[in-house]
Design a protein around this motif. Structure first.
Motif, PDB file in Angstrom:
ATOM      1  N   VAL A 192     127.931  50.541   2.137  1.00 37.36           N
ATOM      2  CA  VAL A 192     128.408  50.902   0.620  1.00 37.36           C
ATOM      3  C   VAL A 192     127.473  51.721  -0.098  1.00 37.36           C
ATOM      4  O   VAL A 192     127.936  52.739  -0.616  1.00 37.36           O
ATOM      5  N   ARG A 193     126.083  51.294  -0.130  1.00 31.04           N
ATOM      6  CA  ARG A 193     124.932  52.009  -0.790  1.00 31.04           C
ATOM      7  C   ARG A 193     124.940  53.408  -0.104  1.00 31.04           C
ATOM      8  O   ARG A 193     124.907  54.341  -1.075  1.00 31.04           O
ATOM      9  N   LEU A 194     125.223  53.584   0.862  1.00 35.62           N
ATOM     10  CA  LEU A 194     125.176  54.977   1.581  1.00 35.62           C
ATOM     11  C   LEU A 194     126.479  55.961   1.241  1.00 35.62           C
ATOM     12  O   LEU A 194     126.288  57.273   1.653  1.00 35.62           O
ATOM     13  N   GLY A 195     127.520  55.255   0.875  1.00 35.71           N
ATOM     14  CA  GLY A 195     128.513  55.980   0.477  1.00 35.71           C
ATOM     15  C   GLY A 195     129.763  55.959   1.394  1.00 35.71           C
ATOM     16  O   GLY A 195     130.697  56.377   1.247  1.00 35.71           O
ATOM     17  N   HIS A 196     129.720  54.780   2.082  1.00 31.41           N
ATOM     18  CA  HIS A 196     130.920  54.617   3.196  1.00 31.41           C
ATOM     19  C   HIS A 196     132.003  53.577   2.360  1.00 31.41           C
ATOM     20  O   HIS A 196     131.675  52.895   1.625  1.00 31.41           O
ATOM     21  N   ARG A 197     133.159  53.975   2.575  1.00 26.52           N
ATOM     22  CA  ARG A 197     134.188  53.293   2.125  1.00 26.52           C
ATOM     23  C   ARG A 197     135.345  52.687   3.084  1.00 26.52           C
ATOM     24  O   ARG A 197     136.020  51.794   2.846  1.00 26.52           O
ATOM     25  N   ARG A 198     135.381  53.405   4.266  1.00 23.83           N
ATOM     26  CA  ARG A 198     136.181  52.853   5.472  1.00 23.83           C
ATOM     27  C   ARG A 198     135.264  52.179   6.310  1.00 23.83           C
ATOM     28  O   ARG A 198     134.688  53.032   7.396  1.00 23.83           O
ATOM     29  N   ILE A 199     134.927  50.996   6.294  1.00 25.31           N
ATOM     30  CA  ILE A 199     134.070  50.406   7.164  1.00 25.31           C
ATOM     31  C   ILE A 199     134.676  49.297   8.125  1.00 25.31           C
ATOM     32  O   ILE A 199     135.534  48.461   7.709  1.00 25.31           O
ATOM     33  N   ALA A 200     134.471  49.404   9.432  1.00 26.38           N
ATOM     34  CA  ALA A 200     135.294  48.608  10.187  1.00 26.38           C
ATOM     35  C   ALA A 200     134.292  47.386  10.669  1.00 26.38           C
ATOM     36  O   ALA A 200     133.157  47.601  10.554  1.00 26.38           O
ATOM     37  N   PHE A 201     134.921  46.359  11.339  1.00 31.21           N
ATOM     38  CA  PHE A 201     134.004  45.353  11.765  1.00 31.21           C
ATOM     39  C   PHE A 201     134.475  44.864  13.272  1.00 31.21           C
ATOM     40  O   PHE A 201     135.681  44.520  13.342  1.00 31.21           O
ATOM     41  N   VAL A 202     133.707  44.944  14.122  1.00 30.46           N
ATOM     42  CA  VAL A 202     133.869  44.672  15.454  1.00 30.46           C
ATOM     43  C   VAL A 202     133.558  43.260  16.015  1.00 30.46           C
ATOM     44  O   VAL A 202     132.206  42.978  15.815  1.00 30.46           O
ATOM     45  N   ARG A 203     134.169  42.450  16.038  1.00 34.87           N
ATOM     46  CA  ARG A 203     133.909  41.019  16.278  1.00 34.87           C
ATOM     47  C   ARG A 203     134.242  40.361  17.519  1.00 34.87           C
ATOM     48  O   ARG A 203     134.967  40.979  18.292  1.00 34.87           O
ATOM     49  N   ASP A 204     133.535  39.428  17.477  1.00 38.01           N
ATOM     50  CA  ASP A 204     133.957  38.568  18.723  1.00 38.01           C
ATOM     51  C   ASP A 204     135.349  38.068  18.927  1.00 38.01           C
ATOM     52  O   ASP A 204     135.932  37.860  17.745  1.00 38.01           O
ATOM     53  N   LEU A 205     135.829  37.808  20.196  1.00 39.58           N
ATOM     54  CA  LEU A 205     137.026  37.299  20.347  1.00 39.58           C
ATOM     55  C   LEU A 205     137.365  35.951  19.706  1.00 39.58           C
ATOM     56  O   LEU A 205     138.424  35.339  19.150  1.00 39.58           O
ATOM     57  N   HIS A 206     136.246  35.059  19.829  1.00 39.79           N
ATOM     58  CA  HIS A 206     136.581  33.736  19.448  1.00 39.79           C
ATOM     59  C   HIS A 206     135.930  33.491  18.239  1.00 39.79           C
ATOM     60  O   HIS A 206     134.973  34.019  17.873  1.00 39.79           O
ATOM     61  N   ASP A 207     136.623  32.280  17.743  1.00 46.71           N
ATOM     62  CA  ASP A 207     135.948  31.797  16.338  1.00 46.71           C
ATOM     63  C   ASP A 207     134.837  30.862  16.571  1.00 46.71           C
ATOM     64  O   ASP A 207     134.625  30.366  17.594  1.00 46.71           O
ATOM     65  N   GLY A 208     134.141  30.697  15.359  1.00 47.75           N
ATOM     66  CA  GLY A 208     132.875  30.000  15.518  1.00 47.75           C
ATOM     67  C   GLY A 208     131.956  30.243  14.349  1.00 47.75           C
ATOM     68  O   GLY A 208     132.056  31.162  13.683  1.00 47.75           O
ATOM     69  N   PRO A 209     130.992  29.323  14.083  1.00 44.35           N
ATOM     70  CA  PRO A 209     130.220  29.431  12.980  1.00 44.35           C
ATOM     71  C   PRO A 209     129.749  30.863  12.733  1.00 44.35           C
ATOM     72  O   PRO A 209     129.697  31.337  11.753  1.00 44.35           O
TER      73      PRO A 209
END
Length: 339
Positions: free
Chosen positions: A177-194
């Motif tokens: 965000v500091r760099l100026g991004h507004r469309r930020i994706a999150f690529v996450r693991d398939l499984h839930d966990g801590p």
């Protein structure tokens, strides 16, 4: 002398009683022995090469001066050295020896190993896992002071030392965000966990803090390896309105993002910024450009866990969760979005 020297040999050479040798070499509290006599006993022991029997002393004092480091498959992971080194440093500073057992995730082997360690009178245990997850401690550890490392207990009261996954994710998004991004994706693991749950929580909370609406299309679940990262990035980059930045669950998924971007002529960081998590040294510094990432503080975690265990052995109470910050490591993969 061809046989191993005994306490009587030291006593004879020093001209004192065996009990005096025992008092001097074991630093018995409150014992009144003249300084000159202490020097004579130590000199005799050094001359003969006498080493006190630590096992016998442990039977008397019920203190062995040893701790156990019990891991599932931790010793086969790239993170093991830092975890073990941190724990060993703290143990050594306090006068303890650390004994390492890698169980390979085999419950029967784990039980046999712990029983063997308990027969050696280990005073406490560090129970470590290869990634931050919830575990049920084996019954064979009942009654032995135990601190969890990179793991949290399913139930019960215990001290557990884990990385601050949520704050780390917040800092990653904050950087973008500091760099100026507004469309930020999150690529996450398939499984839930801590680990993944807290990283997603940090991602969402930092977007909200900046008034950025959560777009579910920008959160992609995949296997947490490079192939999974590549498939997730393909979905994002082929969308009509692709993100300008991607935050990945780990550095291995970031490799896949690099591949997908290269296949489409998308430049990193000019067209797409990428931030990973873990600071896996065999990945983050070898990519071109180098991967900006959140470092898992394994050495500090190991050190803190050992100190917490030693504090409990000295009469302290379990303290529950202890969070260790994950620092941002800037390299070359994050930059302001292309105009």
């Amino acid at each position: 002398m061809t046989r191993r020297p005994r306490i009587r040999d030291v006593a004879e050479l020093a001209g004192v009683a065996p009990s005096t040798v025992s008092v001097v070499l074991n630093d018995t509290a409150g014992a009144r022995v003249a300084g000159s006599t202490r020097d004579r006993v130590r000199a005799a022991a050094a001359e003969l090469g006498y080493v006190p029997n630590s096992f016998a002393r442990g039977l008397r004092t019920r203190r062995s001066g040893t701790l156990a480091f019990i891991g599932d498959v931790i010793a086969t992971t790239p993170y093991a050295g830092e975890l073990i080194q941190g724990a060993q440093e703290a143990a050594w500073e306090a006068g303890y020896l650390l004994m390492l057992v890698n169980t390979g995730g085999d419950a029967q082997l784990e039980e046999r190993a712990v029983r063997a360690l308990r027969r050696q009178q280990v005073e406490g245990a560090l129970y470590a896992t290869m990634y931050h997850r919830a575990v049920t401690l084996p019954e064979v550890l009942d009654g032995l002071p135990t601190v969890l490392l990179d793991a949290r207990p399913v139930s019960g009261t215990a001290t557990f030392v884990v990385p601050d996954e949520q704050a780390g994710a917040e800092d990653a998004v904050e950087e973008l965000v500091r760099l100026g991004h507004r469309r930020i994706a999150f690529v996450r693991d398939l499984h839930d966990g801590p680990a993944v749950d807290r990283r997603q929580r940090g991602y969402e909370s930092r977007l909200a803090a900046h008034g950025l609406e959560l777009d579910e299309r920008l959160v992609v679940r995949e296997r947490s390896d490079s192939a999974g990262g590549e498939r997730a990035a393909a979905v994002l980059l082929d969308a009509p309105d692709p993100p300008t930045a991607v935050f990945t669950f780990n550095d291995q998924m970031a490799i896949g993002v690099y591949r997908a971007a290269a296949a489409r002529g998308v430049r990193i960081p000019q067209d797409l910024s990428v931030i990973g998590f873990d600071d896996l040294y065999v990945v983050s510094s070898e990519l071109t450009p180098g991967l900006t990432t959140m470092a898992l503080p394994h050495r500090e975690m190991g050190r803190l866990a050992a100190r917490a265990l030693i504090a409990e052995l000295d009469g302290g109470e379990p303290t529950g969760e202890q969070l260790v910050p994950c620092p941002l490591v800037r390299r070359g993969s994050a930059a302001p979005p292309h105009p």
